[in-house]
Design an enzyme around this catalytic site. Structure first.
Site, PDB file in Angstrom:
ATOM      1  N   GLU A 290       9.279   0.504  50.052  1.00 50.74           N
ATOM      2  CA  GLU A 290       9.042  -0.928  50.276  1.00 50.74           C
ATOM      3  C   GLU A 290       7.707  -0.893  51.318  1.00 50.74           C
ATOM      4  O   GLU A 290       6.894  -2.099  51.200  1.00 50.74           O
ATOM      5  CB  GLU A 290      10.174  -1.510  50.907  1.00 50.74           C
ATOM      6  N   VAL A 337      27.988   5.516  48.815  1.00 49.60           N
ATOM      7  CA  VAL A 337      26.974   5.776  47.676  1.00 49.60           C
ATOM      8  C   VAL A 337      26.095   6.721  47.996  1.00 49.60           C
ATOM      9  O   VAL A 337      25.295   7.179  47.102  1.00 49.60           O
ATOM     10  CB  VAL A 337      26.547   4.428  47.090  1.00 49.60           C
TER      11      VAL A 337
END
Length: 338
Positions: A290, A337
């Site tokens: 990002e 996760v």
């Protein structure tokens, strides 16, 4: 000029109130989020009825003056797409004449596949480019576990196997490499436009051809009304993602970006090469891919910007300028996760 001065004064007053509230109030987080929504955005600087710098006849149908509460164009002449600024029927008709095909890349690696992919794909079938040619490109380390999803006519799904990295940061950053290679090898022969999205989100409203352009960036839902000095740019001069304090336009979210395949190839190549250079220098950008994406869009302005409607986090709470949620963050379960 007077409008600019008034907006600056309002921002200053709200900033002072935010500081006071954050220090004194036990409900500071909730109140600060609400007050952020009161910060005025810049306004579109085009004269009423003026045309966009890069506008086609379709883009020039945008009604940039229908929303006085938000910024609907950038200073370089790119539209910012909000509800009511476009006619969905007209856009669909015009792009249907072109018979365009849109690619959608998504990475579902490790537990992200089981937790998020089915909801992402099933809701995409309901809302993403409905009625148009679509190819989903699912990158995963477990092709055998990709859920079966009923696809409408003119829509396809391709499964691409990728290696799994031990760190989620590496998975996030290396997607630039895999997307770039896939565009070079076959995507460029199959589609005209490509969108790249995170898998831990789901569609709730129209995400249509009004989003298409040469290069497309997304306003981050947490930053679009914040002061620029609060943007999470990488200010480390050792990183290739470095932006100086005075640099940057908006803070863009890497959960959604896209454009013509040529532009997306350039974007992913730029980000991947920056990541590689940082690794050689033993540096990691603040927000990984990002940060590199924000550096790219500072140097190469997007031709279209999507409002936070196109990727909203409900944890922000109520915002009167967000009339609908087109794509929504799924509940983050990082402990499971990552």
């Amino acid at each position: 000029m007077m409008r600019y001065v008034k907006r600056s004064k309002k921002k200053f007053v709200i900033l002072c109130l935010l500081i006071i509230v954050s220090v004194l109030s036990p409900y500071s987080i909730t109140i600060v989020r609400y007050m952020e929504g009161l910060l005025p955005m810049d306004m579109c600087n085009l004269p009423h009825g003026g045309h966009l710098q890069l506008g086609s006849h379709v883009e020039n149908s945008l009604d940039l003056w229908s929303r006085a509460d938000v910024q609907t164009c950038t200073y370089w002449g790119a539209p910012i797409i909000w509800e009511r600024t476009f006619d969905p029927q007209y856009y669909d008709e015009e792009y249907a004449k072109q018979n365009v095909t849109i690619g959608l890349t998504v990475f579902a690696v490790g537990k992200y596949l089981d937790m998020y992919l089915k909801l992402f794909l099933t809701t995409a079938e309901m809302h993403f480019m409905v009625g148009h040619n679509v190819i989903y490109y699912v990158f995963t380390d477990m092709p055998q576990n990709v859920p079966k999803v009923h696809l409408a006519k003119k829509r396809q799904l391709r499964i691409l196997q990728v290696e799994r990295h031990s760190r989620w940061q590496d998975i996030s950053m290396m997607r630039m490499k895999f997307i770039n290679q896939a565009i070079h090898n076959f995507i460029s022969y199959e589609v005209q436009y490509v969108f790249c999205m995170d898998v831990d989100q789901y569609f709730q409203g129209r995400f249509g051809v009004e989003t298409l352009s040469s290069s497309v960036a997304l306003l981050h839902s947490w930053y679009y009304r914040r002061f620029k000095f609060l943007y999470s740019y990488d200010h480390n001069p050792k990183s290739t993602a470095f932006l100086a304090q005075e640099e940057g336009d908006f803070y863009y979210h890497a959960a959604v970006f896209g454009g013509k395949w040529e532009s997306v190839k350039n974007i992913t190549e730029f980000c991947y090469q920056g990541i590689l250079q940082d690794k050689l220098n033993n540096v990691e950008a603040l927000w990984h891919d990002e940060s590199h994406l924000n550096k790219y869009f500072w140097q190469h302005k997007p031709t279209k910007v999507l409002s936070p409607e196109y990727c909203w986090d409900k944890n922000i709470g109520f915002r009167k300028d967000i009339w609908l949620h087109r794509l929504t963050w799924a509940k983050k379960q990082y402990s499971m996760v990552r």
